[in-house]
Design a protein around this motif. Structure first.
Motif: not given
Length: 237
Positions: A73-100
């Protein structure tokens, strides 16, 4: 479809929210498979039909029998989809240009179906996402990023991503990525592996990801079967 010989390494975070989203969806719906809200009726001309994303997504019955599948369902998509890129929402990425790149996780932008093999504790996830960028941009970002660190909720992970030979399927473009995620302290390290097959069909990006913990061998036969069905359904509308 372009040939791909470049190999690179980048990084992502442990996508444990996929398992959590599946467990939550199953708990909330009991024996009933949850549906996905209907998206808007406008699909770009590059897509084989005018159907919304949910109509183009595989049904749970399309997964191999050992993978108990549901449509998230939509609420689960918003939680699961970012993790398939390895970057949960509000995560900090280093180097920053590698953020999806920014992605619409609403029902008109992303839909997902997940099959779980409880015996091996592995999953196969199919994601359809609307995009206005070519797949080459994702390949170039992956090639340029090397390793990156992702920090979220006080946890830090390092992931290596290799660009693999592209899957031979009829599409505008294709890409394959193998990710190895390492997190935790030296005495309590967690290793997670993902193999993702991606195809671009018009403005719809189709991906199928096999995910497992430890060093289990990817179920490439099941992954290829699901990916092929997913791309063919998008192409045929």
């Amino acid at each position: 479809m372009s040939s791909r010989r470049t190999t690179s390494r980048s990084a992502v975070l442990v996508p444990v929210a996929v398992l959590a989203a599946v467990a939550g969806a199953l708990a909330s719906c009991a024996s009933e498979v949850p549906g996905v809200a209907q998206p808007s009726s406008s699909i770009a001309a590059g897509v084989p039909s005018g159907k919304g994303l949910s109509a183009l997504l595989l049904e749970p019955s399309d997964f191999p029998s050992q993978y108990q599948a549901i449509v998230l369902p939509p609420h689960a998509v918003s939680m699961a989809a970012p993790d398939l890129t390895g970057v949960p929402q509000d995560a900090v990425v280093d180097p920053s240009e590698c953020a999806p790149p920014t992605q619409d996780y609403g029902p008109t932008g992303t839909v997902m179906a997940v099959g779980t093999d409880n015996a091996s504790r592995s999953t196969i996830t199919v994601e359809l996402a609307k995009t206005d960028t070519p797949l080459d941009e994702l390949e170039q970002q992956t090639a340029n990023c090397g390793e990156m660190t992702v920090a979220a909720s006080g946890a830090e992970s390092t992931v290596a991503t290799d660009i693999m030979p592209a899957p031979p399927i009829r599409a505008d473009d294709t890409l394959a990525l193998r990710r190895t995620v390492r997190s935790g302290s030296d005495g309590d390290k967690v290793t997670q592996s993902m193999l993702t097959l991606i195809a671009q069909v018009g403005d719809v990006r189709v991906s199928a990801t096999f995910m497992s913990f430890g060093h289990a061998t990817a179920d490439t036969s099941a992954l290829d079967d699901v990916f092929t069905k997913a791309v063919q359904k998008v192409r045929s509308g």
